[in-house]
Structure formats: C-alpha cells, structure tokens
Design an enzyme around this catalytic site. Sequence first.
Site, PDB file in Angstrom:
ATOM      1  N   TYR A 179       0.861  -1.183   0.000  1.00  0.00           N
ATOM      2  CA  TYR A 179       0.000   0.000   0.000  1.00  0.00           C
ATOM      3  C   TYR A 179       0.894   1.229   0.000  1.00  0.00           C
ATOM      4  CZ  TYR A 179      -3.473   3.483   1.333  1.00  0.00           C
ATOM      5  OH  TYR A 179      -4.289   4.585   1.354  1.00  0.00           O
ATOM      6  N   ASP A 198       9.381   3.044  -0.566  1.00  0.00           N
ATOM      7  CA  ASP A 198       8.341   3.757   0.171  1.00  0.00           C
ATOM      8  C   ASP A 198       8.644   3.574   1.654  1.00  0.00           C
ATOM      9  OD1 ASP A 198       6.143   4.506   1.600  1.00  0.00           O
ATOM     10  OD2 ASP A 198       4.679   3.515   0.306  1.00  0.00           O
ATOM     11  N   LYS A 250       4.556  10.508   7.556  1.00  0.00           N
ATOM     12  CA  LYS A 250       4.338  10.136   8.958  1.00  0.00           C
ATOM     13  C   LYS A 250       5.324  10.836   9.909  1.00  0.00           C
ATOM     14  CE  LYS A 250       2.036   5.806   7.706  1.00  0.00           C
ATOM     15  NZ  LYS A 250       0.622   6.026   7.897  1.00  0.00           N
TER      16      LYS A 250
END
Length: 430
Positions: free
Chosen positions: A144, A240, A268
């Site tokens: 994801y 990622d 994040k």
Amino acid sequence: MITTQSEENFNAASKLLPGGVNSPVRAFKSVGGNPRFIASAKGAKLTDVDGNAYIDYVGSWGPMILGHAQPDVIAGIIETAAHGVSFGAPCPLEIKLAKLVVDMVPSIDVVRFVNSGTEATMSALRLARGFTGRDKIIKFEGGYHGHADGLLVKAGSGAATFGIPDSAGVPQDYAKLTLTCPLNDMAAVRRLFAENSHEIACVIVEPIPGNTGVIDLYHTGFLAALRSICDQEGTLLIFDEVMSGFRVASGGAQALFGITPDITCLGKIIGGGLPVGAYGGREEIMRKISPDGPVYQAGTLSGNPLAMRAGIETLTRLRDPAVYAQLEIRSARLFDGLLAGCKTAGIAACGNRFGSMFTVFFTTADHVRNFDDACGCDLAFFARYFNAMLEEGIYLAPSQFEAGFVSTAHSDADIEYTLEAAARALVAAR
Ligand code: HOZ
C-alpha cells in the site's frame, strides 16, 4: 466499558462522513463494533470521549514515535504558529528540515516536501516516469503506497481490510500500467521484466512492508535482488519509507539494511504528527522536478512552517541513537512476550518485527512472507482478539493487515500490562 459518547459521535459522524470516518482504516467494520472517538492523547495513551484510557499501539498509524503531545514538539508548533501558519512562499524552516533529511537518509541528496505519503509516492512515480521516459511500474500484491490511482491495484492496508484491493474509479487504461506480483518472489519479478523489457520505469516497494502486516524482505534476499535487477534494467528502485523512515533507524530501512534506493518516499514521522510527506533522491534525478526540470509537481501548503517545525523537533530527537536502543528493548519485550503468550494459550501465531514496528499474525503457518500468506490468517479470531484487547484498554489497529508501533513514551509498565491483557484477551477470544 461505557462507550455511550463514542456511539453518539459515531451516529452523528455517519450522517455527515462516509462510514463516519475520514480514512477507512479508522472504521471498525472488519472487526465489528464502532470506532472510539478520541478526546485527547498524551504519551502512550489515548483517552476517548467517554473517558476510557487506552495504551496506544497505532500511534496515529506511525508518526507518534516520541509519543503523543511530546512537549518539545508541541512547544515548537505553538511558537511557530504565532508567526503565521502558511506563507505560500519559502521559509527558513524548510531548509532546516531538508538538511536534517539529507543528513539522516543515506540515498537523499535533494528533497521535495509535500503534504502526505500519498503525495510523495504519487509524485515519485511521475518523477521516475519523467526520468526514464517509461510508463510501466511494478508494485507488489498487498503493498500500500497511499491512494493514488495507479497504486490502488492489489493494494494492502484498508483496501485489503475491506476486501477491495482494486479500487473502483481507477481507469483500466491507467491500472494496466501497474504490473504486480507477490512479495518475496524474484522469479515473478524476473518474468515481469522479461515480458516488459525496457518498459518499466520503477519498482516501488516498502522495504519493510507494513500494510499487509509487517513482512521481512531483507533476510530473504529479496531487497538486494530488487536492487540488482533494477540496476541491470535501467529501472529506478523506489523505497516507500513512509512507515519505516525514521522508524526502524534514524536513516530508515535503507540505513538498517545497507541497500540504497534511487528515490525514497517519506511521510508520517517526518511531520511529527502534522501532515507532511517528502520524496528525495540523487541530484540528477531530483533536478528533473519543476522548476529545475520538466516534471511538474506543486502544493499550496507544501513546506508550511508548522509542519516543518514539528518535523524538525521530531527528527532532531531521533538523531540520538539511544532512542532506537530503548525502542528496540521495549519492542522486543512486547513482541516476544505476545508470541510467547500465544504459545502458552495454544493459539497458532507467528510474527515479524523490525525495531518498533511489528505484527503478530494469527495463522497456523510458520511465517508470513507475502499477501497470500497474510490472507491465510484467522481473521475471525483477530476480530475477537482486537475487541477483547480494546476492553482491556489496549488500542490496536482494527485489522490484521497492519503494523503495531511502539513509541518512546511506552514504559516498561505499559508493556507488562499489555502482555497481561493479551493473555486474558487470547482466552476470551478463543
Ligand atoms: N498507511 C496507513 C495505514 N496502513 C494509512 C493510514 C490511513 O489510511 O489513514
């Protein structure tokens, strides 16, 4: 546990927001029940609108590595806010955060700040396509990378949790440029390269996948093999590290493993709890971005002073190696204790952990190495366990396909209480 206020909030929210939430992963749909509405958070604890307290292992899905409302981060935000929250023009804080990122993350010489992990991955794909002049990409089943169209193909996280890994609304013509295969399957990767020779712009991978639950791609040799096939094929390797960046080491998974991607996506933790993302890499690649080069990407709020300051305060504290040493000890105690508790209770489980990110999988298999393995978990058991833990005051992600996060604010007592609670929850869930 009384949850009247949360229920009232959920009913009100459901009339106004799809599913009563602003991100699907917050819904409790796959585990039953309704989400708790949070009134406040401090350190390792969340308090809901009914006054129930929880030890939190979601950490806002990763950013809160220093715990909630960390005093220096909050003071920095307040001080910066007093001078204005967005200028739409450059400010010195952008340089300071960029310097920290370039110093800490091995592969990054030049960085562009955006507002979320999704923006980072979406922009990194465009950059890879602009740099290589190729259109196709490879991503992995259960990976994801945010919700950009071309990445919602066989996606993990909420897309997997709710059984729609291929989102409606993504044009077929666009999705067909996204080639997929299982994680940890180099034969399948080689096949994709052979079938699409000189057409693949990039391979995008979470070096520590966390959106299928945590998976190990390092000890299997998969990451190193990806690096070498990308080199052979003139394809860019995108890590990622939205989740693993600054989480598993100050330089992220790439520093921990000694494998250097061409482009890194961050999010994040880099925003200290405020909305920030970033993508960066080698000078020759990054200079393709507008206004230096022809790859366009922009953002009204990108590099805004508040988010930059929260990131600076957070990353500055993460330069201290003692932070990761402490996280390692507490996370190992928790993870090993959770698995030992399953064994004692006679519940089949295995798990993966890197530093302070971990997943316990309820499965009879010995290991979980890809999305199919994760799908073989006992999801009904997970749902019961999740709810039993919630009753015990432990806040986990409401899905088997997610990672848990430990912060520096989790005390030894928090960990011990969690292990005792887990022992009771396993019995209740059986
Ligand atoms: N990567 C996060 C969950 N795996 C995303 C959080 C969200 O979608 O809200």
